[in-house]
Write an enzyme that holds these catalytic residues in place. Sequence first.
Site, PDB file in Angstrom:
ATOM      1  N   ASP A 154       0.830  -1.201   0.000  1.00  0.00           N
ATOM      2  CA  ASP A 154       0.000   0.000   0.000  1.00  0.00           C
ATOM      3  C   ASP A 154       0.865   1.251   0.000  1.00  0.00           C
ATOM      4  OD1 ASP A 154       0.697  -0.737   2.763  1.00  0.00           O
ATOM      5  OD2 ASP A 154      -0.660   0.872   3.405  1.00  0.00           O
ATOM      6  N   GLU A 171      -0.051  -0.958   5.937  1.00  0.00           N
ATOM      7  CA  GLU A 171       1.076  -0.494   6.753  1.00  0.00           C
ATOM      8  C   GLU A 171       1.073   1.020   6.897  1.00  0.00           C
ATOM      9  OE1 GLU A 171       5.031   1.132   7.613  1.00  0.00           O
ATOM     10  OE2 GLU A 171       3.920   1.372   5.749  1.00  0.00           O
TER      11      GLU A 171
END
Length: 186
Positions: free
Chosen positions: A93, A154
């Site tokens: 991400d 994250e």
Amino acid sequence: MPDPNYPKEFLRLLKLRLPEMLLKLQSLVLAESPSLEKEPADLCCDLLAAEWHKRGVSVERIPQKHRGDQLRVTWWPQKSRPVGQLLVLGHYDTVYSCGSLAEMPFRVSGRKAYGPGIFDMKAGLVQALFALETLQQTKAPLRHRLVFLWTSDEEIGSDASRKLIETEAAAAMPSLYSSLPSDQRV
């Protein structure tokens, strides 16, 4: 004892593949994967899963309701049982919302590549992919199973992936501990 020339041989082999690595990096950067947008993140996860499948590894996609799916990749070359596992943890991400490529397109200038999420951490995902291929190619001796865990949240605190990360890390800890020389063990 591992051959002391493995690091030099790995580097030599990986340098030869730099153009390929850049192409994979470009495709991964172009697959925008914002933490808060499940659909594009899942499309990036599709791309990652397909790349790992090509390498003959076990790929487990762990569905998520509100975030992109998590990806757990496992590889063990030998027929005997591994002595625990080594965990390679990363995320796909990014902090960039979809459409950021218009302002920050993928490009290579000199010896540097640019684009959303390239440094944190899509280049690391590409490095892991090619490192695995190099391990497979050289038939480097391994005592531990390799587990690659790629998460999708994250950048926003790992709420959806925290339990999975903790479980995999706990499974890796005995391996890490047993691989230390006896004078370094606590």
